[in-house]
Write a protein that holds these residues in place. Structure first.
Motif, short mmCIF file in Angstrom:
data_model
loop_
_atom_site.label_atom_id
_atom_site.label_comp_id
_atom_site.label_asym_id
_atom_site.label_seq_id
_atom_site.Cartn_x
_atom_site.Cartn_y
_atom_site.Cartn_z
N ILE A 7 1.04 -1.13 0.03
CA ILE A 7 -0.03 -0.02 0.04
C ILE A 7 0.92 1.16 -0.19
O ILE A 7 1.88 1.30 0.69
CB ILE A 7 -0.85 0.13 1.21
N TYR A 8 0.54 2.30 -0.85
CA TYR A 8 1.79 3.22 -0.99
C TYR A 8 0.86 4.46 -1.20
O TYR A 8 -0.15 4.77 -1.48
CB TYR A 8 2.41 2.86 -2.16
N ILE A 9 1.60 5.68 -0.87
CA ILE A 9 1.03 7.07 -0.98
C ILE A 9 2.05 7.87 -1.81
O ILE A 9 3.39 7.75 -1.62
CB ILE A 9 0.95 7.93 0.49
N LEU A 10 1.71 8.39 -2.88
CA LEU A 10 2.28 9.26 -3.77
C LEU A 10 1.75 10.69 -3.39
O LEU A 10 0.67 11.02 -3.04
CB LEU A 10 2.13 9.28 -5.08
N THR A 11 2.75 11.69 -3.69
CA THR A 11 2.53 12.99 -3.84
C THR A 11 3.15 13.73 -4.83
O THR A 11 4.06 13.16 -5.63
CB THR A 11 2.91 13.79 -2.53
N ASN A 12 2.85 14.97 -5.27
CA ASN A 12 3.64 15.59 -6.41
C ASN A 12 4.56 16.29 -5.38
O ASN A 12 4.50 16.26 -4.43
CB ASN A 12 2.62 16.92 -6.95
N PHE A 13 5.56 17.23 -6.31
CA PHE A 13 6.67 17.89 -5.60
C PHE A 13 6.55 18.87 -5.05
O PHE A 13 7.19 19.42 -4.01
CB PHE A 13 7.91 17.98 -6.90
N ASN A 14 5.26 19.69 -4.83
CA ASN A 14 4.57 20.55 -3.96
C ASN A 14 3.92 20.16 -2.62
O ASN A 14 3.58 20.73 -1.87
CB ASN A 14 3.92 21.50 -4.70
N LEU A 50 7.03 8.82 -4.25
CA LEU A 50 6.62 7.94 -3.24
C LEU A 50 7.26 8.31 -1.94
O LEU A 50 8.33 8.53 -1.88
CB LEU A 50 7.56 6.61 -3.79
N VAL A 51 6.26 8.71 -1.11
CA VAL A 51 6.37 9.12 0.15
C VAL A 51 6.32 8.30 1.39
O VAL A 51 6.72 8.46 2.43
CB VAL A 51 5.97 10.54 0.47
N TYR A 52 5.75 7.00 1.04
CA TYR A 52 5.06 6.11 1.92
C TYR A 52 4.69 4.97 1.44
O TYR A 52 4.21 4.82 0.49
CB TYR A 52 3.97 6.87 3.13
N TYR A 53 5.07 3.76 1.89
CA TYR A 53 4.74 2.44 1.68
C TYR A 53 4.66 1.47 2.74
O TYR A 53 5.29 1.66 3.87
CB TYR A 53 5.35 1.71 0.55
N LYS A 89 10.84 12.70 1.75
CA LYS A 89 11.72 12.39 0.65
C LYS A 89 10.91 11.24 -0.31
O LYS A 89 10.36 10.55 -0.02
CB LYS A 89 13.00 11.62 1.17
N ASP A 90 11.50 11.24 -1.55
CA ASP A 90 10.92 10.25 -2.57
C ASP A 90 11.71 9.14 -2.09
O ASP A 90 12.93 8.89 -2.14
CB ASP A 90 11.37 10.68 -4.04
N LEU A 91 10.97 7.97 -1.98
CA LEU A 91 11.71 6.77 -1.32
C LEU A 91 11.75 5.82 -2.67
O LEU A 91 12.34 4.78 -2.46
CB LEU A 91 10.55 5.99 -0.38
N TYR A 92 11.61 6.35 -3.97
CA TYR A 92 11.79 5.49 -5.02
C TYR A 92 13.20 4.99 -5.16
O TYR A 92 13.48 3.74 -5.33
CB TYR A 92 11.39 6.01 -6.11
N ASP A 93 14.24 5.70 -4.78
CA ASP A 93 15.65 5.31 -5.09
C ASP A 93 15.84 4.36 -4.08
O ASP A 93 16.72 3.55 -4.20
CB ASP A 93 16.51 6.47 -4.92
N GLU A 94 15.43 4.33 -2.77
CA GLU A 94 15.73 3.49 -1.76
C GLU A 94 14.89 1.98 -2.17
O GLU A 94 15.79 1.02 -1.84
CB GLU A 94 15.51 3.84 -0.42
N ILE A 95 13.83 1.94 -2.59
CA ILE A 95 13.46 0.74 -3.10
C ILE A 95 14.03 0.07 -4.23
O ILE A 95 14.04 -1.11 -4.29
CB ILE A 95 11.85 0.84 -3.13
#
Length: 97
Positions: A7-14, A50-53, A89-95
């Motif tokens: 389950i994930y939460i995305l947001t825009n850069f603002n 991606l800010v949460y999962y 932070k954008d968590l995509y790079d971590e995953i």
């Protein structure tokens, strides 16, 4: 055999718009959002960060949790994200590592 669901939460850069979703392949799904392969809300508002999962072990749990989070007030979602990712932070790079 158990399979993980995310389950994930995305947001825009603002950080003005949010999206809650679930998937069985987080890397693939977030990449689809980032590459704008998905029409609709995320594409319209450039929601790619991606800010949460969280992880569940069953499809049913993922569906229930996604539905619950989608019904949350904006402030509740923000507080949930801040608990594990206070800087948004954008968590995509971590995953992908």
């Amino acid at each position: 055999m158990s399979k993980d669901y995310y389950i994930y939460i995305l947001t825009n850069f603002n950080e003005t718009a949010f999206y809650v979703g679930f998937t069985n392949n987080l890397i693939r799904r977030i990449n689809e959002h980032k590459e704008k392969f998905i029409d609709g809300h995320t594409n319209k508002y450039n929601i790619t960060k991606l800010v949460y999962y969280e992880i569940t072990s069953t499809l049913e749990e993922a569906k229930i949790r996604e539905k619950k989070l989608k019904n949350w007030h904006r402030e509740w979602k923000i507080n949930l994200v801040k608990k594990s990712n206070p800087e948004f932070k954008d968590l995509y790079d971590e995953i992908i590592q």
